[in-house]
Enzyme design. Structure first.
Site, PDB file in Angstrom:
ATOM      1  N   HIS A 125      11.252  54.934  17.747  1.00 23.73           N
ATOM      2  CA  HIS A 125      11.999  56.159  17.433  1.00 23.73           C
ATOM      3  C   HIS A 125      11.196  57.381  17.871  1.00 23.73           C
ATOM      4  O   HIS A 125      10.052  57.272  18.320  1.00 23.73           O
ATOM      5  CB  HIS A 125      12.272  56.220  15.920  1.00 23.73           C
ATOM      6  CG  HIS A 125      11.027  56.485  15.114  1.00 23.73           C
ATOM      7  ND1 HIS A 125      10.115  55.499  14.803  1.00 23.73           N
ATOM      8  CD2 HIS A 125      10.513  57.628  14.581  1.00 23.73           C
ATOM      9  CE1 HIS A 125       9.125  56.012  14.103  1.00 23.73           C
ATOM     10  NE2 HIS A 125       9.330  57.311  13.957  1.00 23.73           N
ATOM     11  N   HIS A 127      11.078  62.031  16.986  1.00 16.81           N
ATOM     12  CA  HIS A 127      11.597  63.101  16.120  1.00 16.81           C
ATOM     13  C   HIS A 127      11.072  64.452  16.570  1.00 16.81           C
ATOM     14  O   HIS A 127      10.188  64.534  17.435  1.00 16.81           O
ATOM     15  CB  HIS A 127      11.264  62.849  14.647  1.00 16.81           C
ATOM     16  CG  HIS A 127       9.971  62.126  14.419  1.00 16.81           C
ATOM     17  ND1 HIS A 127       8.751  62.702  14.624  1.00 16.81           N
ATOM     18  CD2 HIS A 127       9.733  60.838  14.013  1.00 16.81           C
ATOM     19  CE1 HIS A 127       7.809  61.820  14.342  1.00 16.81           C
ATOM     20  NE2 HIS A 127       8.349  60.675  13.973  1.00 16.81           N
ATOM     21  N   GLU A 131       3.755  63.857  14.397  1.00 18.26           N
ATOM     22  CA  GLU A 131       3.444  62.916  13.306  1.00 18.26           C
ATOM     23  C   GLU A 131       1.944  62.643  13.286  1.00 18.26           C
ATOM     24  O   GLU A 131       1.375  62.147  14.247  1.00 18.26           O
ATOM     25  CB  GLU A 131       4.210  61.610  13.524  1.00 18.26           C
ATOM     26  CG  GLU A 131       3.841  60.494  12.540  1.00 18.26           C
ATOM     27  CD  GLU A 131       4.712  59.249  12.741  1.00 18.26           C
ATOM     28  OE1 GLU A 131       5.931  59.418  12.974  1.00 18.26           O
ATOM     29  OE2 GLU A 131       4.180  58.129  12.689  1.00 18.26           O
TER      30      GLU A 131
END
Ligand code: MN
Ligand code: MN
Length: 414
Positions: A125, A127, A131
């Site tokens: 994934h 985003h 992170e």
């Protein structure tokens, strides 16, 4: 007894006697406000709690039940915990998160606590936020592709970090025999782990003929794709690290590693009562938006009064129990208790200390949305200002001031 005599002294000073400065200070020492704060300035009848109680919850936060008399004013709630939010559990693992929705004082970052069992996969994934993560248990295999299309595959263990720049796609997998537990920190307070761009979602929501053209294969290649996303699922144990690294090697190698051993670094501050270890863009080069430190405070130790001029501090309590007071203009001051699993926030430039109140080491992870760690230490300031100037502010004789700790030692005996 002591409470009673303090009350009597306050009562005397409240009579309006024009006391000499020394006596006035003695009467209000540790009770600076008018009207005076704290149980020490009240009566047993007034401070009792005849109403309904939740003793288990109240016992976690004794400084909220009975704040020190030096606390004053209203401040935002700077305490939260992963233990007060629901887990999302699936085959292969679970996660829970504290974003700005659950913790409004956390304006810079959000936090996720995740567990992946052996073979458990957090689906491929990406985003919007970057992170940053710290491993707190077990081992994990991470894979990612950087902005220049270079792949990175690595295994991480307890005390290791990773950093995925915003938008770079990645995956996580727990390794045997213990799996992995870790905390993610996003450099956006509203980034949710439950709402990310998922590989399976995009494939399932693209017309099959487009998939066939895009990948240059027959349409029926995609006849078995999952129609619902996987998010976390139970996968097969991956091959040895070298095999996975060899499988992606044709894409090249990033110039700097996307992983770092925080607990393996030499402490930037160390005394007999604890240490501070640091990872920011000076040593963990790819971590351009997150700076972090682990503060280890031994029993009896005090993380000295200080503040951070460049960013809010977001805390994750990894071990032990302690107490912190946050100071702001106003004046405002609030004392908060923490245990392992709890979260805290100290807004930028607000003063704070951490006291180990337990019998074991405290370990607190502190995270800043900033490229570098910055700190101002109160004792360091007071010992590097003209002594007579400081003496006139605090009515402390310069010879005593000279005994204050010099430099940023970090942890003091309690
Ligand atoms: Mn992610
Ligand atoms: Mn701090």
């Amino acid at each position: 007894m002591e409470d009673l005599s303090r009350r009597r002294m306050l009562a005397l000073s409240a009579l309006g006697s024009v006391a000499v400065a020394g006596a006035a200070n003695a009467a209000t020492f540790g009770n600076p406000d008018e009207p005076a704060q704290g149980a020490v300035n009240s009566t047993p009848g007034a401070i009792s709690e005849p109403g309904p109680q939740n003793p288990a919850l109240a016992a976690q936060l004794p400084s909220f039940q009975n704040p020190p008399a030096t606390d004053v004013g209203n401040m935002p709630m700077m305490w939260s915990s992963f233990n007060i939010v629901p887990k999302r559990i699936q085959a292969g693992g679970w996660a829970r998160q504290v974003t700005a929705t659950e913790f409004p004082a956390s304006k810079a970052v959000s936090g996720v606590n995740m567990r992946l069992g052996p073979g458990g996969v957090r689906e491929m994934h990406w985003h919007l936020a970057a992170e940053w993560a710290i491993m707190t248990n077990g081992r994990c295999r991470i894979t990612m592709l950087d902005q220049q299309g270079r792949p990175y595959v690595q295994d991480v263990g307890e005390g290791d970090l990773w950093f995925f720049p915003a938008g770079c796609p990645h995956s996580l997998q727990g390794l045997g025999p213990e799996g992995a537990e870790f905390v993610l920190v996003f450099d956006n307070a509203f980034q949710s782990e439950f709402n990310t761009l998922l590989l399976t979602d995009w494939i399932a929501h693209t017309p099959p003929d487009i998939l066939a053209k895009n990948f240059g294969v027959p349409v029926d290649t995609f006849k078995n794709i999952p129609l619902h996303d996987l998010w976390i699922f139970q996968g097969k144990e991956p091959p040895p690290l070298a095999a996975d690294q060899a499988a992606v090697a044709s894409g090249g190698t990033p110039r700097e590693p996307f992983t770092f051993s925080l607990t393996g670094t030499r402490p930037v501050k160390e005394t007999a009562y604890g240490r501070v270890q640091l990872a920011d863009s000076h040593n963990f080069k790819v971590s351009t938006t997150i700076a972090a430190a682990i503060e280890t405070i031994k029993p009896g130790g005090l993380r000295q009064m200080h503040w951070h001029p460049n960013a809010d501090e977001w805390q994750y309590w990894i071990k032990g129990q302690g107490r912190m007071t946050v100071f702001n203009a106003g004046p405002r001051a609030q004392t908060i208790n923490f245990r392992a699993g709890d979260l805290g926030v100290v807004p930028k430039s607000q003063g704070h200390y951490i006291e180990n109140t337990g019998a074991e080491d405290v370990q607190v992870l502190v995270v800043f949305k900033a490229p570098e760690y910055q700190e101002i230490d109160l004792s360091d300031w007071l010992t590097h200002a003209p002594p007579e100037l400081v003496a006139q502010h605090l009515n402390i004789d310069p010879a005593t001031l000279a005994r204050f700790p010099k430099g940023q030692l970090g942890i003091q005996p309690g």
